[in-house]
Design a protein around this motif. Sequence first.
Motif, short mmCIF file in Angstrom:
data_model
loop_
_atom_site.label_atom_id
_atom_site.label_comp_id
_atom_site.label_asym_id
_atom_site.label_seq_id
_atom_site.Cartn_x
_atom_site.Cartn_y
_atom_site.Cartn_z
N MET A 1 48.15 67.50 -101.68
CA MET A 1 46.85 67.97 -102.10
C MET A 1 46.88 68.40 -103.56
O MET A 1 45.97 68.13 -104.30
CB MET A 1 46.38 69.13 -101.23
N ARG A 2 47.96 69.03 -103.96
CA ARG A 2 48.05 69.60 -105.30
C ARG A 2 47.73 68.58 -106.38
O ARG A 2 46.89 68.79 -107.24
CB ARG A 2 49.45 70.18 -105.48
N TYR A 3 48.42 67.45 -106.33
CA TYR A 3 48.26 66.46 -107.38
C TYR A 3 46.93 65.72 -107.25
O TYR A 3 46.33 65.34 -108.25
CB TYR A 3 49.43 65.49 -107.36
N LYS A 4 46.47 65.52 -106.03
CA LYS A 4 45.20 64.84 -105.80
C LYS A 4 44.05 65.68 -106.36
O LYS A 4 43.17 65.16 -107.03
CB LYS A 4 45.00 64.58 -104.31
N LEU A 5 44.06 66.96 -106.07
CA LEU A 5 42.99 67.84 -106.53
C LEU A 5 42.98 67.91 -108.06
O LEU A 5 41.93 67.81 -108.69
CB LEU A 5 43.17 69.24 -105.92
N SER A 29 42.48 81.82 -112.66
CA SER A 29 43.65 81.96 -111.79
C SER A 29 43.27 81.89 -110.30
O SER A 29 44.07 81.42 -109.48
CB SER A 29 44.40 83.26 -112.08
N GLY A 30 42.06 82.31 -109.96
CA GLY A 30 41.61 82.20 -108.56
C GLY A 30 41.58 80.76 -108.09
O GLY A 30 42.01 80.44 -106.98
N TYR A 31 41.09 79.88 -108.95
CA TYR A 31 41.07 78.45 -108.62
C TYR A 31 42.45 77.83 -108.74
O TYR A 31 42.84 77.02 -107.90
CB TYR A 31 40.08 77.69 -109.51
N SER A 32 43.21 78.21 -109.75
CA SER A 32 44.52 77.58 -109.96
C SER A 32 45.46 77.83 -108.77
O SER A 32 46.29 76.98 -108.44
CB SER A 32 45.17 78.05 -111.26
N GLU A 33 45.31 78.96 -108.11
CA GLU A 33 46.11 79.25 -106.92
C GLU A 33 45.83 78.23 -105.81
O GLU A 33 46.72 77.84 -105.07
CB GLU A 33 45.84 80.67 -106.40
N GLU A 35 44.62 75.08 -106.40
CA GLU A 35 45.08 73.78 -106.88
C GLU A 35 46.60 73.64 -106.78
O GLU A 35 47.11 72.57 -106.47
CB GLU A 35 44.62 73.56 -108.32
N TYR A 36 47.32 74.71 -107.06
CA TYR A 36 48.78 74.66 -106.98
C TYR A 36 49.32 74.83 -105.57
O TYR A 36 50.52 74.75 -105.35
CB TYR A 36 49.40 75.71 -107.90
N GLY A 37 48.43 75.07 -104.61
CA GLY A 37 48.85 75.19 -103.23
C GLY A 37 49.41 76.55 -102.86
O GLY A 37 50.03 76.71 -101.82
#
Length: 94
Positions: A1-5, A29-33, A35-37
């Motif tokens: 999911m991380r790379y796809k998102l 940072s709320g969103y990056s958490e 995206e990084y899983g």
Amino acid sequence: MRYKLRALRRDKGFTMEDMAQHLGYAHHSGYSEIEYGNKQVSLKNAFIIAAKLECSVEEIFLKMSYPIRVEKELRINEPINESIRRAKCSHSWD
């Protein structure tokens, strides 16, 4: 999911800040958490992200159970069991 998102977000030209604001986060940072899983995404936010990226929730967050190549290798006139066996095995056992 991380790379796809990440790839989908970048393809649409959005930054992490854009996505965080769209989800109502004060900082990226709320969103990056997500995206990084490092943080699970809520169902509500999964739909918001999918709508923003103009794709389905399944496309972003669910893993495919079969590789795409299997669908392409199935032949209509071939018995289904043989077609599936051939798609799963890259070499012959015969």
